[in-house]
Write an enzyme that holds these catalytic residues in place. Structure first.
Site, PDB file in Angstrom:
ATOM      1  N   GLY A  11       0.828  -1.210   0.000  1.00  0.00           N
ATOM      2  CA  GLY A  11       0.000   0.000   0.000  1.00  0.00           C
ATOM      3  C   GLY A  11       0.855   1.250   0.000  1.00  0.00           C
ATOM      4  N   SER A  17       2.817   6.608   2.143  1.00  0.00           N
ATOM      5  CA  SER A  17       3.714   7.689   1.709  1.00  0.00           C
ATOM      6  C   SER A  17       4.450   8.263   2.912  1.00  0.00           C
ATOM      7  CB  SER A  17       2.927   8.830   1.042  1.00  0.00           C
ATOM      8  OG  SER A  17       2.157   8.314   0.008  1.00  0.00           O
ATOM      9  N   VAL A 133      -4.235   1.853  16.688  1.00  0.00           N
ATOM     10  CA  VAL A 133      -5.028   2.569  17.707  1.00  0.00           C
ATOM     11  C   VAL A 133      -4.422   3.948  17.930  1.00  0.00           C
ATOM     12  CG1 VAL A 133      -5.832   2.582  20.104  1.00  0.00           C
ATOM     13  CG2 VAL A 133      -5.659   0.418  18.860  1.00  0.00           C
ATOM     14  N   LYS A 206     -10.969   0.059  17.887  1.00  0.00           N
ATOM     15  CA  LYS A 206      -9.792   0.445  18.674  1.00  0.00           C
ATOM     16  C   LYS A 206      -9.963   0.017  20.140  1.00  0.00           C
ATOM     17  CE  LYS A 206      -9.008   4.217  15.444  1.00  0.00           C
ATOM     18  NZ  LYS A 206      -9.421   5.572  15.076  1.00  0.00           N
TER      19      LYS A 206
HETATM   20  N1  HSE Z   1     -11.163   7.745  10.946  1.00  0.00           N
HETATM   21  C1  HSE Z   1     -10.312   7.798  12.082  1.00  0.00           C
HETATM   22  C2  HSE Z   1     -10.655   9.001  12.929  1.00  0.00           C
HETATM   23  C3  HSE Z   1      -8.845   7.917  11.755  1.00  0.00           C
HETATM   24  O1  HSE Z   1     -11.497   9.830  12.574  1.00  0.00           O
HETATM   25  O2  HSE Z   1     -10.089   9.102  14.008  1.00  0.00           O
HETATM   26  C4  HSE Z   1      -8.184   6.611  11.495  1.00  0.00           C
HETATM   27  O3  HSE Z   1      -8.310   5.700  12.534  1.00  0.00           O
END
Ligand code: HSE
EC number: 1.1.1.3
Length: 433
Positions: A11, A17, A133, A206
């Site tokens: 990826g 990146s 997380v 998470k």
């Molecule tokens: N979409 C997540 C957030 C970021 O808004 O915290 C990546 O885990």
């Protein structure tokens, strides 16, 4: 130990990146710590023609996963492609070829973490996923290494930046949920399809990972009760504010007497709580340990370079383990069998907002009904509504079991004088207002 360690990437999006840039820009520091160079040899991409936000030699790019997974020179595979099935398949293939894996994939780790960890251990490989997380915050290492000597009783997290940004804007600018979401999308904090963030699923993934590591018990994603922030009303933030609370999407995990409670829900948090000061897109995880007391880990929960720091730090740990010859030895089986806490043992305070007939005896009926469930009120507000003979009543209870609160709520909805229960939320901490 060879003079270089070779990394293959799966990826090359925003996070991939960032990994390339960080390895490049911090090469000196890495070489000093590790006494070897870290080199990215191949990068799996979907489209070779796509323009990218990073300088990379074209012949490093490939669309064939075997170029990464079967290259005997590649020691460490970094998975930053996302998704579930394909990523899982590639990671298992990497372990089968004795490659260590670093992943940022919370969806995958939340769903299949134990199975992947098991495959890693069988193949004497490392499997690290710090970036899964709270992005750049080293919370998993904080729990697993920093607090290894303590018994952790509680973990509370603001682990989703999108929802924290929306709630902060509602609170500080007085805008509706819908408008705050549009603004978050314009600024790139919220995705075009924000479902997994606003419905709390991202935070639940998470929390499942945090719960496993904090309490050494096998938490499944399905164990995490989830409710998101979709459709939250500004009035509740405003009343909360008057009473000394701020609305946050809180991931809550508690382990007590070997019983686990784990959920994600909008919560009115006392402004005195350390997590209440976490604003906008920032994340923080509050950990309570029996010996250490209160700790809080704060920082960016997403973003290219912050997330890359977690990934490259995992790569550093992999390389140190390779050097010491202890790869694949870190995993400790969960210590405790999982027992979910029953609703009669789950204690909390609750906020309720309702519309009732504005007539004599209504309040005493409501309070008698709560008294029957052994629930007493801590704060009460009553305001007239712009409708004839309708009052808006807001109250916060003292600690009560979830079971008693649910019974009281059912009965409350059945009272003649109660026109509508508008909302109810868990309350955490003691406000000074
Ligand atoms: N979409 C997540 C957030 C970021 O808004 O915290 C990546 O885990």
């Amino acid at each position: 130990m060879s003079e270089k360690v070779t990394v293959g990437l799966l990826g090359l999006g925003v996070v991939g990146s960032g990994v390339i840039k960080l390895i490049e820009n911090h090469q000196q520091k890495l070489a000093h710590q590790l006494n070897c160079n870290v080199r990215v040899k191949r990068v799996l991409v979907r489209n070779l023609e796509k323009s990218r936000d990073v300088d990379i030699e074209e012949d490093l790019l490939t669309t064939n996963p075997d170029d990464v997974l079967n290259d005997p020179e590649i020691d460490v595979v970094v998975e930053v492609m996302g998704g579930i099935d394909e990523a899982k398949d590639y990671i298992l293939k990497a372990f089968a070829s004795n490659k260590h894996v670093v992943s940022a994939n919370k969806d995958l780790v939340a769903l299949h973490g134990p199975e992947l960890q098991d495959a890693a251990t069988r193949n004497k490989c490392d499997f690290f996923y710090e970036a899964s997380v709270a992005g750049g915050i080293p919370i998993l290492r904080g729990i697993v290494d920093g607090l290894a000597s303590d018994r952790i009783g509680q973990v509370m997290g603001i682990v989703n930046g999108t929802t924290n940004y929306i709630l902060t804007q509602m609170d500080s600018e007085g805008v509706s949920y819908e408008n705050a979401l549009i603004e978050a999308q314009k600024l790139g904090f919220a995705e075009a399809d924000p479902t997994s963030d606003v419905e709390g699923l991202d935070a639940a993934r998470k929390m499942a990972i945090l719960g496993r590591l904090a309490f050494s018990t096998p938490v499944d994603l399905d164990d995490v009760e989830v409710s998101g922030i979709k459709g939250i009303e500004l009035e509740d933030l405003q009343y909360g504010d008057k009473l000394g609370y701020t609305m946050k999407l809180i991931g809550y995990a508690n382990f007590d007497n070997h019983e686990l409670e784990i959920n994600v829900q909008p919560t009115l948090l006392a402004k005195t709580h350390p997590l209440a000061s976490v604003k906008n897109e920032f994340n923080a995880v509050y950990v309570y340990g029996e010996a250490v007391g209160e700790t809080m880990f704060y920082g960016p929960g997403a973003g290219s370079l912050p997330t890359a720091t977690a990934i490259v730090s995992d790569v550093v740990s992999v390389i140190k383990n390779m050097r010491l010859g202890v790869s694949g030895n870190q995993f400790v089986e969960p210590h405790f069998k999982k027992e979910l806490k029953a609703p009669d043992k789950r204690y909390a305070q609750y906020y309720v907002r309702l519309y009732a007939k504005d007539e004599a005896g209504v309040f005493s009926n409501i309070s008698a009904l709560f008294h029957d469930q052994d629930i007493s009120f801590k704060r009460i507000l009553q305001t007239p509504v712009n409708k004839d003979e309708v009052a808006e009543i807001i109250f916060i209870t003292h600690q009560t079991s979830l079971q008693n609160f649910q019974h009281a709520l059912e009965k409350l909805k059945g009272l003649d004088a109660v026109l509508e229960v508008k909302s109810y939320y868990k309350v955490e901490g003691d406000a000074i207002s």
